[in-house]
Design a protein around this motif. Structure first.
Motif, PDB file in Angstrom:
ATOM      1  N   VAL A 279       0.839  -1.207   0.000  1.00  0.00           N
ATOM      2  CA  VAL A 279       0.000   0.000   0.000  1.00  0.00           C
ATOM      3  C   VAL A 279       0.872   1.256   0.000  1.00  0.00           C
ATOM      4  O   VAL A 279       0.648   2.190  -0.772  1.00  0.00           O
ATOM      5  N   LEU A 280       1.893   1.294   0.888  1.00  0.00           N
ATOM      6  CA  LEU A 280       2.759   2.469   0.939  1.00  0.00           C
ATOM      7  C   LEU A 280       3.525   2.651  -0.372  1.00  0.00           C
ATOM      8  O   LEU A 280       3.719   3.783  -0.837  1.00  0.00           O
ATOM      9  N   ALA A 281       3.979   1.538  -0.939  1.00  0.00           N
ATOM     10  CA  ALA A 281       4.714   1.629  -2.199  1.00  0.00           C
ATOM     11  C   ALA A 281       3.817   2.165  -3.311  1.00  0.00           C
ATOM     12  O   ALA A 281       4.257   2.980  -4.152  1.00  0.00           O
ATOM     13  N   TYR A 282       2.576   1.708  -3.353  1.00  0.00           N
ATOM     14  CA  TYR A 282       1.643   2.195  -4.378  1.00  0.00           C
ATOM     15  C   TYR A 282       1.393   3.694  -4.205  1.00  0.00           C
ATOM     16  O   TYR A 282       1.361   4.450  -5.187  1.00  0.00           O
ATOM     17  N   ASP A 283       1.210   4.138  -2.939  1.00  0.00           N
ATOM     18  CA  ASP A 283       1.005   5.571  -2.695  1.00  0.00           C
ATOM     19  C   ASP A 283       2.193   6.383  -3.175  1.00  0.00           C
ATOM     20  O   ASP A 283       2.038   7.440  -3.806  1.00  0.00           O
ATOM     21  N   ASP A 284       3.416   5.880  -2.897  1.00  0.00           N
ATOM     22  CA  ASP A 284       4.620   6.603  -3.314  1.00  0.00           C
ATOM     23  C   ASP A 284       4.715   6.684  -4.836  1.00  0.00           C
ATOM     24  O   ASP A 284       5.123   7.709  -5.388  1.00  0.00           O
TER      25      ASP A 284
ATOM     26  N   ARG B  81     -15.230   5.354  -0.451  1.00  0.00           N
ATOM     27  CA  ARG B  81     -15.634   4.047  -0.977  1.00  0.00           C
ATOM     28  C   ARG B  81     -14.831   3.722  -2.248  1.00  0.00           C
ATOM     29  O   ARG B  81     -14.381   2.583  -2.445  1.00  0.00           O
ATOM     30  N   TYR B  82     -14.607   4.732  -3.086  1.00  0.00           N
ATOM     31  CA  TYR B  82     -13.851   4.535  -4.320  1.00  0.00           C
ATOM     32  C   TYR B  82     -12.399   4.149  -4.022  1.00  0.00           C
ATOM     33  O   TYR B  82     -11.833   3.242  -4.644  1.00  0.00           O
ATOM     34  N   ARG B  83     -11.805   4.839  -3.036  1.00  0.00           N
ATOM     35  CA  ARG B  83     -10.405   4.541  -2.697  1.00  0.00           C
ATOM     36  C   ARG B  83     -10.250   3.096  -2.213  1.00  0.00           C
ATOM     37  O   ARG B  83      -9.295   2.410  -2.585  1.00  0.00           O
ATOM     38  N   LEU B  84     -11.154   2.650  -1.361  1.00  0.00           N
ATOM     39  CA  LEU B  84     -11.061   1.290  -0.847  1.00  0.00           C
ATOM     40  C   LEU B  84     -11.244   0.269  -1.975  1.00  0.00           C
ATOM     41  O   LEU B  84     -10.609  -0.795  -1.977  1.00  0.00           O
ATOM     42  N   LYS B  85     -12.114   0.614  -2.937  1.00  0.00           N
ATOM     43  CA  LYS B  85     -12.303  -0.275  -4.085  1.00  0.00           C
ATOM     44  C   LYS B  85     -11.019  -0.379  -4.902  1.00  0.00           C
ATOM     45  O   LYS B  85     -10.634  -1.472  -5.356  1.00  0.00           O
ATOM     46  N   GLN B  86     -10.326   0.769  -5.055  1.00  0.00           N
ATOM     47  CA  GLN B  86      -9.076   0.773  -5.801  1.00  0.00           C
ATOM     48  C   GLN B  86      -7.978   0.004  -5.063  1.00  0.00           C
ATOM     49  O   GLN B  86      -7.121  -0.622  -5.684  1.00  0.00           O
ATOM     50  N   VAL B  87      -7.979   0.081  -3.716  1.00  0.00           N
ATOM     51  CA  VAL B  87      -7.019  -0.685  -2.937  1.00  0.00           C
ATOM     52  C   VAL B  87      -7.184  -2.166  -3.221  1.00  0.00           C
ATOM     53  O   VAL B  87      -6.203  -2.903  -3.436  1.00  0.00           O
ATOM     54  N   ARG B  88      -8.443  -2.633  -3.210  1.00  0.00           N
ATOM     55  CA  ARG B  88      -8.692  -4.046  -3.500  1.00  0.00           C
ATOM     56  C   ARG B  88      -8.173  -4.417  -4.889  1.00  0.00           C
ATOM     57  O   ARG B  88      -7.561  -5.469  -5.083  1.00  0.00           O
ATOM     58  N   ARG B  89      -8.389  -3.499  -5.832  1.00  0.00           N
ATOM     59  CA  ARG B  89      -8.077  -3.807  -7.231  1.00  0.00           C
ATOM     60  C   ARG B  89      -6.575  -3.759  -7.516  1.00  0.00           C
ATOM     61  O   ARG B  89      -6.025  -4.685  -8.132  1.00  0.00           O
ATOM     62  N   HIS B  90      -5.892  -2.680  -7.038  1.00  0.00           N
ATOM     63  CA  HIS B  90      -4.502  -2.479  -7.431  1.00  0.00           C
ATOM     64  C   HIS B  90      -3.497  -3.123  -6.465  1.00  0.00           C
ATOM     65  O   HIS B  90      -2.382  -3.455  -6.885  1.00  0.00           O
ATOM     66  N   VAL B  91      -3.877  -3.252  -5.200  1.00  0.00           N
ATOM     67  CA  VAL B  91      -2.933  -3.784  -4.218  1.00  0.00           C
ATOM     68  C   VAL B  91      -3.233  -5.243  -3.888  1.00  0.00           C
ATOM     69  O   VAL B  91      -2.392  -5.974  -3.381  1.00  0.00           O
ATOM     70  N   GLY B  92      -4.436  -5.664  -4.192  1.00  0.00           N
ATOM     71  CA  GLY B  92      -4.774  -7.062  -3.981  1.00  0.00           C
ATOM     72  C   GLY B  92      -5.041  -7.415  -2.535  1.00  0.00           C
ATOM     73  O   GLY B  92      -4.581  -8.470  -2.059  1.00  0.00           O
ATOM     74  N   ILE B  93      -5.776  -6.556  -1.797  1.00  0.00           N
ATOM     75  CA  ILE B  93      -6.091  -6.811  -0.392  1.00  0.00           C
ATOM     76  C   ILE B  93      -7.551  -7.221  -0.277  1.00  0.00           C
ATOM     77  O   ILE B  93      -8.437  -6.550  -0.829  1.00  0.00           O
ATOM     78  N   ASP B  94      -7.797  -8.288   0.425  1.00  0.00           N
ATOM     79  CA  ASP B  94      -9.168  -8.757   0.656  1.00  0.00           C
ATOM     80  C   ASP B  94      -9.680  -8.119   1.950  1.00  0.00           C
ATOM     81  O   ASP B  94      -9.456  -8.637   3.049  1.00  0.00           O
ATOM     82  N   LEU B  95     -10.364  -6.988   1.819  1.00  0.00           N
ATOM     83  CA  LEU B  95     -10.853  -6.280   2.996  1.00  0.00           C
ATOM     84  C   LEU B  95     -12.081  -6.940   3.610  1.00  0.00           C
ATOM     85  O   LEU B  95     -12.562  -6.489   4.662  1.00  0.00           O
ATOM     86  N   ASP B  96     -12.572  -7.990   3.003  1.00  0.00           N
ATOM     87  CA  ASP B  96     -13.677  -8.750   3.603  1.00  0.00           C
ATOM     88  C   ASP B  96     -13.183  -9.792   4.594  1.00  0.00           C
ATOM     89  O   ASP B  96     -13.969 -10.336   5.374  1.00  0.00           O
ATOM     90  N   ASP B  97     -11.874 -10.073   4.551  1.00  0.00           N
ATOM     91  CA  ASP B  97     -11.290 -11.069   5.451  1.00  0.00           C
ATOM     92  C   ASP B  97     -10.930 -10.386   6.778  1.00  0.00           C
ATOM     93  O   ASP B  97     -10.040  -9.517   6.814  1.00  0.00           O
ATOM     94  N   PRO B  98     -11.578 -10.728   7.903  1.00  0.00           N
ATOM     95  CA  PRO B  98     -11.301 -10.048   9.182  1.00  0.00           C
ATOM     96  C   PRO B  98      -9.859 -10.232   9.645  1.00  0.00           C
ATOM     97  O   PRO B  98      -9.295  -9.323  10.256  1.00  0.00           O
ATOM     98  N   ASP B  99      -9.258 -11.381   9.355  1.00  0.00           N
ATOM     99  CA  ASP B  99      -7.871 -11.578   9.765  1.00  0.00           C
ATOM    100  C   ASP B  99      -6.939 -10.647   8.994  1.00  0.00           C
ATOM    101  O   ASP B  99      -6.000 -10.070   9.561  1.00  0.00           O
TER     102      ASP B  99
END
Length: 533
Positions: A443-448, A483-501
């Motif tokens: 995530v930090l690398a993508y932001d940079d 909401r858009y930013r979180l959607k982009q995080v899922r798409r570009h960084v590959g994070i499953d924000l539905d997984d509680p762990d």
């Protein structure tokens, strides 16, 4: 004599330990001695002495206050809060008080230490007092006059008890209070004495007094004290030679006593250091320190942000303040300075919640800060069952110290449990490669690389309890933007924000390793941010 003032005394031991009710003569009154009241003996005339009203109820201490004022004492200390303040005000004498449950011998030890006076011989810690008394008797018998051995501040360390030798009122008063009565005439005689290198004959100070023959006690150019002979006109012809020899022996005894005290202090401090780092035998430590049952460690430190020209000396002064306060409360001191931190072992029988210890720590930091003119912080470790577990309580206190700041200068480890947990997690996660890797770095690398603000958006979303509207308010954006930013995080960084762990691990890593908090959320210690840099 360079005596502390009443104000100096209150700076060191004031607060819960010793409270001032009235000081009509002001706080600049010198305090020379702490005296225990004896109902069967008349009050001595000792200007500057504080009288501890042993055996007298605070509410009924008016007569004692009047007597103390007539005797020229500096003040009276009563036990309990309802002392005769009006009576003291009317007679121009200070009135102070201690708690009802405080032992008088604890108060005497505290005040004697703070004033710089020596307590009674049995509790002085001067291992060779018996030898000094024997020396005083030997000089008195050989020279033919009552003898006293004093330290440089005119405190009487030993005196002769040979029957039948004449004495005067000055000697009686001095022995009663273990302190030579202060006066301008006395001060001049000591000036003359300490400028000499041979016995000095000094005239009587009063019409009814007796002359003296005195000799300074020195070793290596350092003045250690003096030896005095009462001269009623019948001293032996070789009294001066006897006094010279006696002063030489006194120097050896005083040096030996000093070495013994320093050795005992070193051994005591070394034992406490070993208990704190977990390498000492618990049963031996408990026996030698006189601490049984539950204890906790309190840690005191000077504010690191303060600019101190002599930090080491100031830390030693902090040690003195803490030690005196602990003596007042518990009748013993188990305090030591380690790497700039003052640690104190606090007995904790029946301690629930730590309110009593917190009050002590808060009062100490306030008074120490005023006396040292630098902010002081304090932390309390957990209560442990005995001194064998002191290292665990010390570790708690050290962690809690790191979690303190200007917003919270005093706290127990329980009060900052969340902060210290994050501190430890930061250390553990940062030390292990497999724990410091993960999605937070992507995530930090993508932001940079792309100038986005996804990491802070995630931190605010987690802080808001994964509530989109709450995160948007923290970010000061529209919920759709969040909401858009979180959607982009899922798409570009590959994070499953539905997984509680995965959410939990990502939140912890952003919070500890990246040092990110939700905007507007309470700050955390700088060390959390520094650990990730």
């Amino acid at each position: 004599m360079n005596a502390p003032t009443l104000g100096d005394l209150l700076d060191v031991v004031g607060g819960p330990s010793l409270r001032l009710h009235t000081a009509p003569a002001g706080l600049s009154v010198p305090v020379t001695e702490a005296l225990l009241h004896d109902a069967h003996a008349p009050l001595p005339r000792l200007p500057g002495a504080l009288l501890l009203a042993v055996g007298v109820r605070a509410a009924g201490a008016g007569a004692l206050v009047r007597e103390a004022a007539a005797a020229g004492l500096a003040g009276v200390v009563v036990r309990g809060a309802d002392g005769p303040a009006g009576e003291a005000e009317a007679h121009g004498i200070a009135l102070l008080s201690v708690d009802e449950d405080t032992a008088w011998h604890h108060v005497h030890l505290l005040l004697a230490s703070a004033i710089g006076a020596r307590p009674a011989p049995s509790g002085s810690g001067l291992g060779d007092l018996g030898d000094l008394f024997a020396l005083a008797d030997a000089i008195a018998a050989a020279a033919g006059g009552a003898t006293a051995v004093e330290d440089p501040r005119q405190r009487i360390l030993a005196y002769s008890t040979v029957p039948g030798q004449p004495v005067d009122e000055d000697r009686r008063e001095g022995i009663l209070g273990l302190q030579v009565p202060a006066s301008a005439e006395n001060a001049e005689q000591y000036r003359v004495l300490f400028a000499a290198d041979r016995p000095v004959r000094l005239p009587a100070l009063t019409d009814t007094g007796l002359p003296r023959l005195a000799m300074p006690v020195r070793a290596g150019g350092e003045t250690l004290g003096s030896v005095w002979l009462v001269d009623d006109g019948t001293l032996a012809p070789d009294a001066e030679d006897t006094l010279v020899q006696g002063a030489s022996t006194a120097a050896l005894l005083l040096l030996r006593a000093r070495a013994a005290r320093e050795l005992a202090r070193h051994q005591h401090d070394e034992l406490l250091r070993r208990l704190l780092d977990g390498t000492a035998d618990a049963s031996t430590g408990a026996l030698r320190l006189g601490l049984e049952g539950p204890v906790r460690v309190a840690a005191f430190v000077l504010d690191a942000a303060a600019s101190l020209p002599d930090a080491e000396r100031t830390a030693l002064r902090l040690l003195d303040v803490v030690r005196l306060a602990c003596e007042a409360r518990y009748g013993r001191h188990a305090c030591v300075l380690v790497d700039g931190v003052v640690y104190a072992l606090l007995p904790a029988p029946g301690e629930h919640g730590g309110a009593r210890h917190l009050r002590l720590a808060e009062d100490l930091t306030r008074r120490a800060g005023q006396a040292l003119r630098v902010p002081v912080r304090a932390a309390l470790g957990e209560v442990v069952p005995d001194v064998g577990a002191v290292a665990d309580s010390r570790a708690d206190a050290d962690l809690a110290l790191r979690a303190l700041g200007p917003d919270l200068p005093v706290a127990s480890v329980e009060q900052v449990r969340a902060r210290v947990t994050l501190l430890r997690l930061t250390e553990v996660l940062g030390e292990r490669r497999e724990l410091s890797a993960g999605a937070w770095r992507r995530v930090l690398a993508y932001d940079d690389a792309h100038g986005t603000d996804y990491a802070r958006t995630l931190a605010c979303w987690f802080h808001a309890g994964c509530d989109m509207a709450g995160a948007a308010r923290l970010l000061a954006v529209h919920p759709n933007t969040c909401r858009y930013r979180l959607k982009q995080v899922r798409r570009h960084v590959g994070i499953d924000l539905d997984d509680p762990d995965e959410r939990l691990v990502l939140w912890l890593q952003l919070r500890t390793l990246a040092g990110l908090t939700g905007a507007g959320s309470p700050g955390v210690p700088g060390e959390l941010n520094e650990a990730s840099s």
